[in-house]
Design a protein around this motif. Sequence first.
Motif, short mmCIF file in Angstrom:
data_model
loop_
_atom_site.label_atom_id
_atom_site.label_comp_id
_atom_site.label_asym_id
_atom_site.label_seq_id
_atom_site.Cartn_x
_atom_site.Cartn_y
_atom_site.Cartn_z
N ASP A 83 13.04 -6.59 1.21
CA ASP A 83 12.16 -7.45 0.45
C ASP A 83 10.78 -6.60 0.56
O ASP A 83 10.75 -5.67 0.98
CB ASP A 83 12.23 -8.82 1.31
CG ASP A 83 11.75 -8.66 2.74
OD1 ASP A 83 11.36 -7.71 3.15
OD2 ASP A 83 11.92 -9.68 3.66
N THR A 84 9.88 -7.45 -0.02
CA THR A 84 8.50 -7.06 -0.21
C THR A 84 7.72 -6.93 1.04
O THR A 84 7.36 -5.08 1.20
CB THR A 84 7.57 -7.93 -1.19
OG1 THR A 84 8.23 -8.16 -2.33
CG2 THR A 84 6.38 -7.23 -1.19
N ARG A 85 7.96 -7.21 1.96
CA ARG A 85 7.33 -7.20 3.47
C ARG A 85 8.09 -5.73 3.89
O ARG A 85 7.38 -4.86 4.60
CB ARG A 85 7.57 -8.22 4.19
CG ARG A 85 6.96 -8.16 5.55
CD ARG A 85 7.10 -9.33 6.59
NE ARG A 85 6.68 -9.06 7.92
CZ ARG A 85 6.60 -9.98 8.53
NH1 ARG A 85 7.26 -11.08 8.68
NH2 ARG A 85 6.30 -9.82 10.16
N GLY A 86 9.56 -5.72 3.88
CA GLY A 86 10.28 -4.60 4.43
C GLY A 86 9.75 -3.43 3.70
O GLY A 86 9.77 -2.18 4.34
N LYS A 87 9.40 -3.39 2.31
CA LYS A 87 9.10 -2.14 1.66
C LYS A 87 7.85 -1.67 2.03
O LYS A 87 7.62 -0.51 2.14
CB LYS A 87 9.26 -2.59 0.05
CG LYS A 87 10.80 -2.65 -0.52
CD LYS A 87 10.70 -3.00 -2.06
CE LYS A 87 11.98 -3.03 -2.47
NZ LYS A 87 12.05 -3.43 -3.85
N VAL A 88 6.85 -2.64 2.06
CA VAL A 88 5.65 -2.26 2.75
C VAL A 88 5.52 -1.50 4.03
O VAL A 88 4.87 -0.45 4.21
CB VAL A 88 4.66 -3.52 2.52
CG1 VAL A 88 3.31 -3.01 3.14
CG2 VAL A 88 4.49 -3.98 1.02
N LYS A 89 6.30 -2.29 5.00
CA LYS A 89 6.44 -1.67 6.10
C LYS A 89 7.17 -0.28 6.20
O LYS A 89 6.49 0.57 6.99
CB LYS A 89 7.24 -2.84 7.25
CG LYS A 89 7.61 -2.26 8.44
CD LYS A 89 8.47 -3.49 9.29
CE LYS A 89 8.65 -2.99 10.56
NZ LYS A 89 9.11 -4.00 11.43
N ARG A 90 7.98 -0.15 5.39
CA ARG A 90 8.85 1.22 5.55
C ARG A 90 7.86 2.13 4.79
O ARG A 90 7.70 3.44 5.30
CB ARG A 90 9.84 1.20 4.54
CG ARG A 90 10.63 2.83 4.45
CD ARG A 90 11.94 2.60 3.77
NE ARG A 90 12.88 1.98 4.59
CZ ARG A 90 14.09 1.58 4.24
NH1 ARG A 90 14.61 2.34 3.15
NH2 ARG A 90 14.90 1.09 4.99
N TRP A 93 5.04 2.93 7.63
CA TRP A 93 5.72 3.72 8.72
C TRP A 93 5.78 5.16 8.17
O TRP A 93 5.94 6.04 8.99
CB TRP A 93 7.04 3.02 9.10
CG TRP A 93 7.72 3.75 10.14
CD1 TRP A 93 8.99 4.17 10.35
CD2 TRP A 93 7.30 4.23 11.27
NE1 TRP A 93 9.49 4.65 11.35
CE2 TRP A 93 8.19 4.65 12.28
CE3 TRP A 93 5.82 3.99 11.94
CZ2 TRP A 93 8.17 5.22 13.51
CZ3 TRP A 93 5.99 4.67 13.24
CH2 TRP A 93 6.62 5.30 13.85
#
Length: 615
Positions: A83-90, A93
């Motif tokens: 999701d959007t949050r996961g993409k930003v987090k990746r 990182w």
Amino acid sequence: MVCHPDVISTGNTMENEAEVDVKHQTTYSNGKPTNTQEKNSSHVITVNGDVNEEKKVKNEDDDEDPWALPELGDNTEQWKDLDTRGKVKRVVWLALRFVFLVGLMYLFICSLDFLSSAFQLLGGKAAGEALGSSVLLSNPLAGLMVGVLATVLVQSSSTSTSIIVSMVSAGILKVRLAIPIVMGCNIGTTVTNTLVSLGQLNVKSDFRRAFAAATVHDMFNWLCVLVLLPLEVASHYLYRMTDAITQNLAYNQSDSTATSNPKMLKAITEPFTEKIIQLSSSKIRAIAKGEEVNGSIIVPGDHVFDGWSGTDAQAGAIILVVSLALLCTCLVLVVKILSSLLKGAIAKIIQRVVNADFPGPFKYLTGYFVMLVGAGVTIVLQSSSIFTSALTPLVGVGAIHLTRMYPLTLGSNIGTTVTGILAALTSSPSTFRESLQIALCHLFFNISGVMLWYVVPPTRKLPLGLAKFLGQTVHTYRWFAVVYIILVFLLLPLAIFGLSLAGWEVLVGVGVPVVLLVIFIIVVNILQKKAPKFLPARLKTWEDSGIPEPLRSLRPYDNFFVRLSKCCCSCRKKHDAAVGAYCNEGLVDDTETTTADVTGNHSTSSSDRTVVTKF
């Protein structure tokens, strides 16, 4: 000594390492992924004495190609599934890891600078005195070994080559005597990336590739010396060629307008390294020129060791410990970050780009283009040690193939000669010709090595084959890596240097039988694999030859180190048990009976007991 790296030894395997190594060697890029825990599992290791925890390890003799690039796995979630949050987090990182990697590489380069400073403090004066002794250097072999030892001491072929150019410029050293020393400098500088390969000691397959990548530089330089040093002594081809090139050169610049050596990478690292310590390389050059130098080679200034009241050796010892700790820490963290970055699509792109060949008929030119890249990067970094040391972990984790590392190393060898040429440009007009001549000797020596061991493709197999042999040896006997470093970069140069000082008669009397024995062993090994029918029955295998095992195998020495490590582990476990018993006194009720198995794990009897924990 005849070594058999293909003999599998379980003694040098640490606890739980079998499981780690099996996981790492699951798949290979040259073929379809295979499960090493199910295929060719002929060797069994029992972990912690529990039959239920037996791990089957792949028999190395059945590997199709142990040098193939591993398939760098990817167990992360696909980008499209995030999701959007996961993409930003990746992305964040990934960016943080890249920043950490750049910072660690900066500290790694600084640690190499500190290591060089430490060795200069510990042995810089001795290196300068050895380089300045024309009596010692009149013997080509002695000059070669002085170049090796001096470069190992100062940890920089650029520094030692610049010192030699300065000595030639000062008229203290003749060009003909300086040529063997320059050859020795090429060998001595390879100790750095060999030490760097030890950072991947914990994973055997990575260590095999990393050590082979480091030692391919050693093998190339030694092979060049074995061929070109006798040729130079007999024909003086390097001296005559460079003499003809520089014969009509005129240099009319005055000292006031003489060019200086650009710092490039030093401009980035010096703001940090000069806050720790500053050394006077001019004093080491002065010692080499025979000038009287008093006091410390530590320069007063705004740094940690300003006003140091101890000796240079004491300061060098402190910096050596700190630099080695920093170097090892950076290496471990760099390897871990690279392993985490080189996964999935990124890993495949890097492997494909770095190890790709030019299409069609231009495929033959790929190696030469890679060589130019290696030379260009080394010119910018002004250090072949930094460049090859940075590449060694990449070969270990599987991003770069050993055959691609080879031309990069050769290009780095050529690129590092620019430092000597720049040093020659700073010399006075009266000695410019001689200074430039010895710098060009260094350049043409490395170009001659490329023509010998790269231009004709079959000749590449020898340095690569020797490096693979050493890599396979340390894969089986990892302690051999430390023995190799001590032997090749310290004991062997010292032995040859001592024999050469004793005179040609002693050197020939001892050296010729040793060389003939080595040639005999090599020929017999080749015949054992290729044409055993031409050998007598006793020589078809070394086991049937009647030669004592310590003279034909590393296994007895491995058994010794295994017993030594077990003894150390036993002492450590007894100490830990004693400390644990002292710390737990009063914490466990007397009704509890505690036993310890051979692994150091504690278990309790099946009877009822009460554990009382005090906070």
